[in-house]
Write an enzyme that holds these catalytic residues in place. Sequence first.
Site, PDB file in Angstrom:
ATOM      1  N   LYS A  54       0.761  -1.297  -0.077  1.00  0.00           N
ATOM      2  CA  LYS A  54       0.041  -0.006   0.037  1.00  0.00           C
ATOM      3  C   LYS A  54       1.039   1.349  -0.031  1.00  0.00           C
ATOM      4  CE  LYS A  54      -3.561  -2.791   2.061  1.00  0.00           C
ATOM      5  NZ  LYS A  54      -4.353  -2.979   3.353  1.00  0.00           N
ATOM      6  N   GLN A  98      -4.794  -1.678   9.458  1.00  0.00           N
ATOM      7  CA  GLN A  98      -4.653  -2.983   9.028  1.00  0.00           C
ATOM      8  C   GLN A  98      -4.974  -4.207   9.719  1.00  0.00           C
ATOM      9  OE1 GLN A  98      -3.323  -3.581   6.070  1.00  0.00           O
ATOM     10  NE2 GLN A  98      -3.908  -5.832   6.221  1.00  0.00           N
ATOM     11  N   ASP A 121     -11.114   2.432   3.892  1.00  0.00           N
ATOM     12  CA  ASP A 121     -11.004   0.971   3.696  1.00  0.00           C
ATOM     13  C   ASP A 121     -12.727   0.506   3.395  1.00  0.00           C
ATOM     14  OD1 ASP A 121      -9.343  -0.844   3.537  1.00  0.00           O
ATOM     15  OD2 ASP A 121      -8.809  -0.834   5.675  1.00  0.00           O
TER      16      ASP A 121
END
Length: 294
Positions: A54, A98, A121
């Site tokens: 990422k 994460q 997200d």
Amino acid sequence: MDFQILDGKLISKQIKDEIAEEVSQMIKRGQKQPHLSAILVGNDGASETYVAHKVKACEQVGFKSSLIRLEDTVSEEALIKEIEKLNKNNDVNGFIVQLPLPNYISEDKIIESIDPKKDVDGFHPVNVGRMTIGLPAFVSATPQGILDLMNRYKIETSGKHCVIIGRSNIVGKPLSILLSQKSDIGNATVTLCHSRTQNLKEITKQADILIAAIGVKEFVTKDMVKPGAVIIDVGIHRVKSDQTKSGWKLKGDVKFDEVAPLCSYITPVPGGVGPMTIVSLIKNTLAAAKKEVY
Ligand code: NAD
């Protein structure tokens, strides 16, 4: 039958190039560089790899990125404090925490503490709810990446029977909603299968589009697939291999070698859904910077 690879690596590169061009135009106009931040708890190998990908994608498109590392002993309270700092930080357009997190931390509580406006997200209940009723929202990256990949290959979804195996909150469930929605990349008839589904094979054999998000290596075999179907493999499994330099090889939820010759299109693992997922996160961050969603 000749099958075509749905090349996520290639398409994600095209999308990243388009975004990089847009970012350079933004900067020329004197606008700020989009900024994605990530919180990484602990040192889990897979999570480290995903976050590194990422961060690299941010560099490739000209975004600013920042990584906040916390010990795997961090308390839920301390993690929420970090999230609140990012919620308030005007320099950060969007951020992710994460997953997975250590067991003693409630993922639901953590997700709910993220400002929906920065939840790139797309996991916050506000974004999931907005997506469900068709309002502008940050959409979960893997489902969005799959839809973009099929769209770039002009795969028709309207009126097709789409069977999804796996009902996770981040892949199967949102995909079932997006594909059944009245939209250019939806209008499919969707069957969502899971661990309690009976006669799974009979259902998957009816699929025009079969999406495997089960988390079981090479679960989908040729006897489960209708000839000519489109196959999307979401699974990622690291297996030992003496044929690669690293000593590891990635496998999916589909037994590629025996299924591929049967279908019209198929995503490889690696190089299919994975790179599309990362590029969707980048797209969401750009949308956050441009205030397109909220
Ligand atoms: P998960 O692991 O949370 O859930 C698995 C789902 O599969 C459950 O809904 C369960 O009901 C279903 N399932 C399990 N066994 C089954 C069976 N025998 N028959 C029918 N259904 C069954 O799912 P997830 O988080 O969506 O992950 C799935 C896979 O996708 C994993 O391999 C994961 O690593 C991978 N993944 C890849 C990406 C990517 O970017 N490529 C993103 C997310 C997840």
